[in-house]
Write a protein that holds these residues in place. Structure first.
Motif, mmCIF file in Angstrom:
data_model
loop_
_atom_site.group_PDB
_atom_site.id
_atom_site.type_symbol
_atom_site.label_atom_id
_atom_site.label_comp_id
_atom_site.label_asym_id
_atom_site.label_seq_id
_atom_site.Cartn_x
_atom_site.Cartn_y
_atom_site.Cartn_z
ATOM 1 N N GLU A 113 -6.008 -2.903 -5.942
ATOM 2 C CA GLU A 113 -7.181 -1.655 -4.744
ATOM 3 C C GLU A 113 -5.635 -1.391 -4.197
ATOM 4 O O GLU A 113 -4.519 -0.586 -4.008
ATOM 5 C CB GLU A 113 -7.891 -2.359 -3.745
ATOM 6 N N LEU A 114 -4.530 -2.396 -4.209
ATOM 7 C CA LEU A 114 -3.083 -2.655 -3.720
ATOM 8 C C LEU A 114 -2.041 -1.620 -4.774
ATOM 9 O O LEU A 114 -2.024 -0.939 -3.958
ATOM 10 C CB LEU A 114 -2.230 -4.012 -3.463
ATOM 11 N N ARG A 115 -2.199 -1.529 -5.957
ATOM 12 C CA ARG A 115 -1.692 -1.418 -6.970
ATOM 13 C C ARG A 115 -1.922 0.311 -6.452
ATOM 14 O O ARG A 115 -1.361 1.844 -6.358
ATOM 15 C CB ARG A 115 -1.871 -1.119 -7.862
ATOM 16 N N ARG A 116 -3.541 0.802 -6.199
ATOM 17 C CA ARG A 116 -4.346 1.957 -6.348
ATOM 18 C C ARG A 116 -3.809 2.810 -5.088
ATOM 19 O O ARG A 116 -3.255 4.818 -5.024
ATOM 20 C CB ARG A 116 -5.462 1.924 -5.874
ATOM 21 N N VAL A 117 -3.458 1.789 -3.554
ATOM 22 C CA VAL A 117 -2.806 3.452 -2.844
ATOM 23 C C VAL A 117 -1.425 2.912 -2.589
ATOM 24 O O VAL A 117 -0.855 4.131 -1.843
ATOM 25 C CB VAL A 117 -3.378 1.665 -1.469
ATOM 26 N N VAL A 118 -0.341 2.265 -3.551
ATOM 27 C CA VAL A 118 0.992 2.903 -3.481
ATOM 28 C C VAL A 118 1.428 3.909 -4.590
ATOM 29 O O VAL A 118 2.086 4.971 -4.563
ATOM 30 C CB VAL A 118 1.569 1.125 -4.655
ATOM 31 N N VAL A 119 0.712 3.425 -5.457
ATOM 32 C CA VAL A 119 0.351 4.948 -5.890
ATOM 33 C C VAL A 119 0.190 6.000 -5.902
ATOM 34 O O VAL A 119 0.701 6.931 -5.580
ATOM 35 C CB VAL A 119 -0.289 4.539 -7.249
ATOM 36 N N HIS A 120 -1.347 5.988 -4.426
ATOM 37 C CA HIS A 120 -1.513 7.129 -3.701
ATOM 38 C C HIS A 120 -0.659 7.775 -2.979
ATOM 39 O O HIS A 120 -0.115 8.688 -2.975
ATOM 40 C CB HIS A 120 -3.277 6.333 -2.596
ATOM 41 N N GLY A 121 0.017 6.705 -2.215
ATOM 42 C CA GLY A 121 1.352 7.514 -1.543
ATOM 43 C C GLY A 121 2.804 8.158 -1.954
ATOM 44 O O GLY A 121 2.930 8.761 -1.618
ATOM 45 N N ILE A 122 2.828 7.088 -3.379
ATOM 46 C CA ILE A 122 3.880 7.741 -3.848
ATOM 47 C C ILE A 122 3.634 9.422 -4.056
ATOM 48 O O ILE A 122 4.687 10.031 -4.476
ATOM 49 C CB ILE A 122 3.938 6.836 -4.614
ATOM 50 N N LEU A 123 2.410 9.807 -4.385
ATOM 51 C CA LEU A 123 1.988 10.797 -5.003
ATOM 52 C C LEU A 123 2.311 11.449 -4.122
ATOM 53 O O LEU A 123 2.481 13.135 -4.121
ATOM 54 C CB LEU A 123 0.490 11.328 -5.906
ATOM 55 N N HIS A 124 1.645 11.388 -3.152
ATOM 56 C CA HIS A 124 1.310 12.339 -1.414
ATOM 57 C C HIS A 124 3.261 12.572 -1.711
ATOM 58 O O HIS A 124 4.027 13.419 -1.033
ATOM 59 C CB HIS A 124 1.143 11.716 -0.387
ATOM 60 N N LEU A 125 4.208 11.605 -1.625
ATOM 61 C CA LEU A 125 5.761 11.691 -1.517
ATOM 62 C C LEU A 125 5.934 12.556 -2.519
ATOM 63 O O LEU A 125 6.796 13.177 -2.671
ATOM 64 C CB LEU A 125 6.533 10.384 -0.957
ATOM 65 N N LYS A 126 5.703 13.202 -3.592
ATOM 66 C CA LYS A 126 5.776 13.659 -4.315
ATOM 67 C C LYS A 126 5.103 14.993 -3.926
ATOM 68 O O LYS A 126 5.879 15.709 -4.779
ATOM 69 C CB LYS A 126 5.378 13.205 -5.430
ATOM 70 N N GLY A 127 4.243 15.368 -2.952
ATOM 71 C CA GLY A 127 4.180 17.107 -3.051
ATOM 72 C C GLY A 127 2.270 16.874 -3.730
ATOM 73 O O GLY A 127 2.343 18.528 -2.977
ATOM 74 N N MET A 128 1.869 16.036 -3.868
ATOM 75 C CA MET A 128 0.990 16.302 -4.262
ATOM 76 C C MET A 128 0.038 16.153 -3.674
ATOM 77 O O MET A 128 -0.422 15.488 -2.280
ATOM 78 C CB MET A 128 0.640 15.167 -5.614
ATOM 79 N N ASP A 129 -1.554 16.192 -3.300
ATOM 80 C CA ASP A 129 -1.795 16.630 -1.778
ATOM 81 C C ASP A 129 -4.107 16.978 -3.185
ATOM 82 O O ASP A 129 -3.801 17.236 -4.208
ATOM 83 C CB ASP A 129 -2.487 17.554 -0.917
ATOM 84 N N HIS A 130 -5.089 15.870 -2.576
ATOM 85 C CA HIS A 130 -6.309 15.990 -3.172
ATOM 86 C C HIS A 130 -7.354 16.585 -2.295
ATOM 87 O O HIS A 130 -7.083 16.169 -0.806
ATOM 88 C CB HIS A 130 -6.194 14.772 -3.925
#
Length: 150
Positions: free
Chosen positions: A109-126
């Motif tokens: 779950e920790l890895r999941r939120v890190v990946v999630h945050g990085i993808l948002h920094l990259k400009g992605m959204d859901h």
């Protein structure tokens, strides 16, 4: 080369935190990002609620917040200087609670939120919680592909 700065303002931080900056750098490489500077701040529910209230006007806790540095305006890149991508704030308490609630190991779950945050920094959204498409699918694919912290 990417640079991930780790900041901790929470107490009782699990040992996995020591490995998370290296994991974030692995994810950045997998999505083709080079020369980023970003921060990873670990806090508790009280802390993330305050950040959420102050910067997003939402008086509630969450597991992860991403603050993109150049959102809304383009910041020129200086040769040889990493791009200031932004910061990711994670509540250790909420990540632990979600891991228990969803019967998922804390590290995953920790890895999941890190990946999630990085993808948002990259400009992605859901929009919504459909893990079968878009950003959330990429998130789960990266989790499967990047492996564990150790």
């Amino acid at each position: 080369m990417n640079n991930v700065e780790l900041l901790v303002e929470a107490e009782d931080v699990p040992p996995e935190i020591e490995l998370i900056a290296e994991y974030a750098e692995k994810i950045l490489k997998k999505i083709g990002v080079e020369d980023w500077q970003m921060g990873l701040l670990f806090t508790d529910d009280r802390g993330i609620r305050e950040y959420n209230r102050r910067w997003r006007g939402m008086d509630k806790t969450t597991d992860v917040l991403s603050f993109v540095q150049d959102e809304g305006e383009e910041i020129p890149l200086v040769p040889g200087v990493p791009k200031e991508a932004g910061d990711i704030i994670i509540s250790i308490e909420t990540v632990k609670a979600h891991a228990g609630e969803w019967n998922t190991p804390f590290e995953e779950e920790l890895r999941r939120v890190v990946v999630h945050g990085i993808l948002h920094l990259k400009g992605m959204d859901h929009h919504g919680d459909d893990y079968g498409e878009g950003m959330l699918k990429l998130q789960e694919d990266l989790l499967a592909d990047a492996g564990s912290l150790r």
